[in-house]
Design a protein around this motif. Sequence first.
Motif, mmCIF file in Angstrom:
data_model
loop_
_atom_site.group_PDB
_atom_site.id
_atom_site.type_symbol
_atom_site.label_atom_id
_atom_site.label_comp_id
_atom_site.label_asym_id
_atom_site.label_seq_id
_atom_site.Cartn_x
_atom_site.Cartn_y
_atom_site.Cartn_z
ATOM 1 N N ALA A 171 0.863 -1.178 0.000
ATOM 2 C CA ALA A 171 0.000 0.000 0.000
ATOM 3 C C ALA A 171 0.897 1.225 0.000
ATOM 4 O O ALA A 171 2.086 1.150 0.322
ATOM 5 N N LYS A 172 0.317 2.380 -0.359
ATOM 6 C CA LYS A 172 1.083 3.621 -0.386
ATOM 7 C C LYS A 172 0.286 4.718 0.311
ATOM 8 O O LYS A 172 -0.945 4.723 0.277
ATOM 9 N N GLN A 173 1.031 5.631 0.930
ATOM 10 C CA GLN A 173 0.438 6.795 1.569
ATOM 11 C C GLN A 173 1.119 8.045 1.025
ATOM 12 O O GLN A 173 2.331 8.184 1.120
ATOM 13 N N LYS A 174 0.336 8.933 0.440
ATOM 14 C CA LYS A 174 0.880 10.203 -0.024
ATOM 15 C C LYS A 174 0.845 11.208 1.130
ATOM 16 O O LYS A 174 -0.077 11.218 1.937
ATOM 17 N N CYS A 175 1.864 12.040 1.182
ATOM 18 C CA CYS A 175 2.035 12.984 2.284
ATOM 19 C C CYS A 175 0.949 14.057 2.267
ATOM 20 O O CYS A 175 0.846 14.837 1.314
ATOM 21 N N LEU A 176 0.150 14.121 3.326
ATOM 22 C CA LEU A 176 -0.897 15.142 3.405
ATOM 23 C C LEU A 176 -0.317 16.535 3.636
ATOM 24 O O LEU A 176 -0.899 17.526 3.190
ATOM 25 N N ALA A 177 0.812 16.621 4.324
ATOM 26 C CA ALA A 177 1.391 17.937 4.613
ATOM 27 C C ALA A 177 1.759 18.673 3.328
ATOM 28 O O ALA A 177 1.554 19.889 3.223
ATOM 29 N N LEU A 216 -4.960 20.183 -8.872
ATOM 30 C CA LEU A 216 -4.973 19.410 -7.636
ATOM 31 C C LEU A 216 -6.024 18.305 -7.678
ATOM 32 O O LEU A 216 -5.809 17.204 -7.147
ATOM 33 N N ILE A 217 -7.165 18.569 -8.318
ATOM 34 C CA ILE A 217 -8.188 17.532 -8.473
ATOM 35 C C ILE A 217 -7.627 16.360 -9.266
ATOM 36 O O ILE A 217 -7.824 15.188 -8.899
ATOM 37 N N ASN A 218 -6.917 16.670 -10.340
ATOM 38 C CA ASN A 218 -6.314 15.599 -11.151
ATOM 39 C C ASN A 218 -5.325 14.781 -10.330
ATOM 40 O O ASN A 218 -5.264 13.545 -10.455
ATOM 41 N N ARG A 219 -4.549 15.464 -9.493
ATOM 42 C CA ARG A 219 -3.579 14.738 -8.667
ATOM 43 C C ARG A 219 -4.281 13.873 -7.627
ATOM 44 O O ARG A 219 -3.897 12.725 -7.383
ATOM 45 N N LEU A 220 -5.314 14.423 -7.014
ATOM 46 C CA LEU A 220 -6.061 13.658 -6.016
ATOM 47 C C LEU A 220 -6.688 12.412 -6.633
ATOM 48 O O LEU A 220 -6.681 11.336 -6.032
ATOM 49 N N LYS A 221 -7.197 12.540 -7.834
ATOM 50 C CA LYS A 221 -7.798 11.384 -8.516
ATOM 51 C C LYS A 221 -6.731 10.380 -8.949
ATOM 52 O O LYS A 221 -6.956 9.160 -8.873
ATOM 53 N N ARG A 222 -5.595 10.885 -9.397
ATOM 54 C CA ARG A 222 -4.523 10.002 -9.879
ATOM 55 C C ARG A 222 -4.002 9.096 -8.756
ATOM 56 O O ARG A 222 -3.638 7.943 -8.994
ATOM 57 N N HIS A 223 -3.984 9.606 -7.536
ATOM 58 C CA HIS A 223 -3.490 8.825 -6.394
ATOM 59 C C HIS A 223 -4.632 8.517 -5.424
ATOM 60 O O HIS A 223 -4.431 8.511 -4.205
ATOM 61 N N TRP A 224 -5.799 8.261 -5.950
ATOM 62 C CA TRP A 224 -6.998 8.173 -5.131
ATOM 63 C C TRP A 224 -6.865 7.191 -3.970
ATOM 64 O O TRP A 224 -7.327 7.452 -2.857
ATOM 65 N N GLU A 225 -6.227 6.061 -4.187
ATOM 66 C CA GLU A 225 -6.120 5.027 -3.155
ATOM 67 C C GLU A 225 -5.021 5.319 -2.144
ATOM 68 O O GLU A 225 -4.836 4.530 -1.205
ATOM 69 N N GLU A 226 -4.325 6.438 -2.298
ATOM 70 C CA GLU A 226 -3.107 6.646 -1.509
ATOM 71 C C GLU A 226 -3.169 7.834 -0.549
ATOM 72 O O GLU A 226 -2.172 8.143 0.105
ATOM 73 N N TRP A 227 -4.297 8.493 -0.434
ATOM 74 C CA TRP A 227 -4.383 9.660 0.446
ATOM 75 C C TRP A 227 -4.792 9.308 1.865
ATOM 76 O O TRP A 227 -4.363 9.976 2.824
#
Length: 279
Positions: free
Chosen positions: A105-111, A189-200
């Motif tokens: 699994a992956k986690q993208k940095c919220l900060a 930012l919407i495109n980025r959020l969708k591209r990494h949807w499973e990782e936020w």
Amino acid sequence: MSLAFPFLKGALAKMHKWFQESLEPLTKQWLKYIQQPGIRCVDETSYCIDGIKYWVWVATSNEVCVLMLAPTRSSAEVEKLLGADFKGILTSDCYSAYFRQSAMAKQKCLAHLERELESLKTSRFQANREFAADVQQVLATARIHYRHYHGRNLTLEDLGSKRTEVENSLQKIFKATPKKGWPYDAQRLINRLKRHWEEWFTFLTYPEVKPDNNDAERALRPIVIHRKVSGGARSDWGAELVTQMFSFLETMRLQGQNAIVQLCELLSLAGRSPPGLEM
């Protein structure tokens, strides 16, 4: 009375080389550990060797930190750091080199995301400002659920359902498109959020994961300061010594060990006598 160090530069270079060779087996051992399943925070920063730009990559766990010197900033270096078939959870920013790296699994940095949203709140476009405020609220809610779980106010099952609620809230924001469409910055930012949807919001499924990449950034901070003060290294082995020494210091901090005591013990057990110092 003036103080002077009568050591010749060549003798000091030999001593530095001895330090580097003594630390190398331990850092290789730690690299193997980092490649085992677990939670790993990764990041990278530039570093110069004799005026040529290199990169220092870092991977951290709860007990070990490894800094690795590499000639490029490509995904191939991430694979060298974590291995070709990493089975753990990877926390990083959105830099493209991490896309190809395998992980459970992956986690993208919220900060990182929150900093960009904060800058949008000063946009001249109202839609940008409203988008930023709405997404910030969703992220803040996710963090509250995370804290409540660790405060024993939510069960793991409850936390999983909160992830679904948070993701649904984010989807509603995406769908609330202004009449003239989203401004460029919000759409990016919407495109980025969708591209990494499973990782936020991986941290709401695996609460042992942190929502930010601060551990890796903290581990890189000393080497960034060193780079600014020294300008980098003059040789390959000198740069290796820098990464190995900072790997050692950060690992000792993570383990709650006295770095000086542990370093003396390591050098005494290395089985290699230090070079003589010519005066």
